[in-house]
Design a protein around this motif. Sequence first.
Motif, PDB file in Angstrom:
ATOM      1  N   GLU A  68      -4.431 -18.726 -17.780  1.00 45.39           N
ATOM      2  CA  GLU A  68      -2.938 -18.245 -16.863  1.00 45.39           C
ATOM      3  C   GLU A  68      -3.163 -17.146 -16.300  1.00 45.39           C
ATOM      4  N   VAL A  69      -3.741 -16.242 -17.016  1.00 38.54           N
ATOM      5  CA  VAL A  69      -3.773 -14.883 -16.340  1.00 38.54           C
ATOM      6  C   VAL A  69      -4.868 -14.988 -15.031  1.00 38.54           C
TER       7      VAL A  69
ATOM      8  N   GLU B 147      -0.645 -14.457 -26.695  1.00 43.25           N
ATOM      9  CA  GLU B 147       0.198 -15.065 -25.384  1.00 43.25           C
ATOM     10  C   GLU B 147       0.180 -13.797 -24.450  1.00 43.25           C
ATOM     11  N   PRO B 148      -0.177 -14.045 -23.209  1.00 46.31           N
ATOM     12  CA  PRO B 148       0.000 -13.231 -22.342  1.00 46.31           C
ATOM     13  C   PRO B 148       1.665 -12.474 -22.160  1.00 46.31           C
TER      14      PRO B 148
ATOM     15  N   HIS C 297       5.020 -14.422 -21.478  1.00 47.71           N
ATOM     16  CA  HIS C 297       5.205 -15.710 -21.594  1.00 47.71           C
ATOM     17  C   HIS C 297       5.480 -16.110 -23.041  1.00 47.71           C
ATOM     18  N   GLU C 298       6.414 -15.550 -23.720  1.00 45.62           N
ATOM     19  CA  GLU C 298       6.701 -15.657 -25.158  1.00 45.62           C
ATOM     20  C   GLU C 298       7.769 -16.888 -25.010  1.00 45.62           C
TER      21      GLU C 298
ATOM     22  N   ALA D 120      -1.910  -7.945 -20.479  1.00 48.91           N
ATOM     23  CA  ALA D 120      -1.845  -9.013 -20.969  1.00 48.91           C
ATOM     24  C   ALA D 120      -2.167  -9.242 -22.380  1.00 48.91           C
ATOM     25  N   PHE D 121      -3.380  -8.552 -22.470  1.00 49.07           N
ATOM     26  CA  PHE D 121      -4.041  -8.778 -23.893  1.00 49.07           C
ATOM     27  C   PHE D 121      -4.170  -7.479 -24.617  1.00 49.07           C
TER      28      PHE D 121
ATOM     29  N   PRO E 185      -9.457 -19.548 -23.949  1.00 52.39           N
ATOM     30  CA  PRO E 185      -8.131 -19.750 -24.168  1.00 52.39           C
ATOM     31  C   PRO E 185      -7.066 -20.002 -23.034  1.00 52.39           C
ATOM     32  N   ARG E 186      -6.299 -20.990 -23.252  1.00 51.40           N
ATOM     33  CA  ARG E 186      -5.468 -21.179 -22.202  1.00 51.40           C
ATOM     34  C   ARG E 186      -4.500 -20.050 -21.495  1.00 51.40           C
ATOM     35  N   SER E 187      -4.281 -19.036 -22.673  1.00 46.84           N
ATOM     36  CA  SER E 187      -3.489 -17.867 -22.367  1.00 46.84           C
ATOM     37  C   SER E 187      -4.288 -17.011 -21.099  1.00 46.84           C
TER      38      SER E 187
END
Length: 95
Positions: A12-13, A90-91, A94-95, A52-53, A7-9
């Motif tokens: 990003e982390v 989403e992390p 990052h909303e 983040a998760f 996943p992109r999210s």
Amino acid sequence: MADTEIPRSFQEVLLPHLPYAEASELSAADDLAALGLDSMGVVQLLAELEDAFGVELPDEALTEETFETVGSLWSAVDAHTAAGASAAPEPAGHE
């Protein structure tokens, strides 16, 4: 594991902790140590991933194998999310 969707999210982390990552898109087979993740980076990354998760990886998940590739690390994080499936949130921030 090479065909695992990352996943992109999650990427990003992860990317800020990989100084040798040239691509903006990581694959599951990418070796984390070869991309520059060291022991200090693991500690910082772990804290960021847990925040983040919304997960807390148990001690038994904190192995060399878990931190070997992008895919192995994502599998460990994903297995401990509330959904337990590849529905990555989403992390935080990052909303």
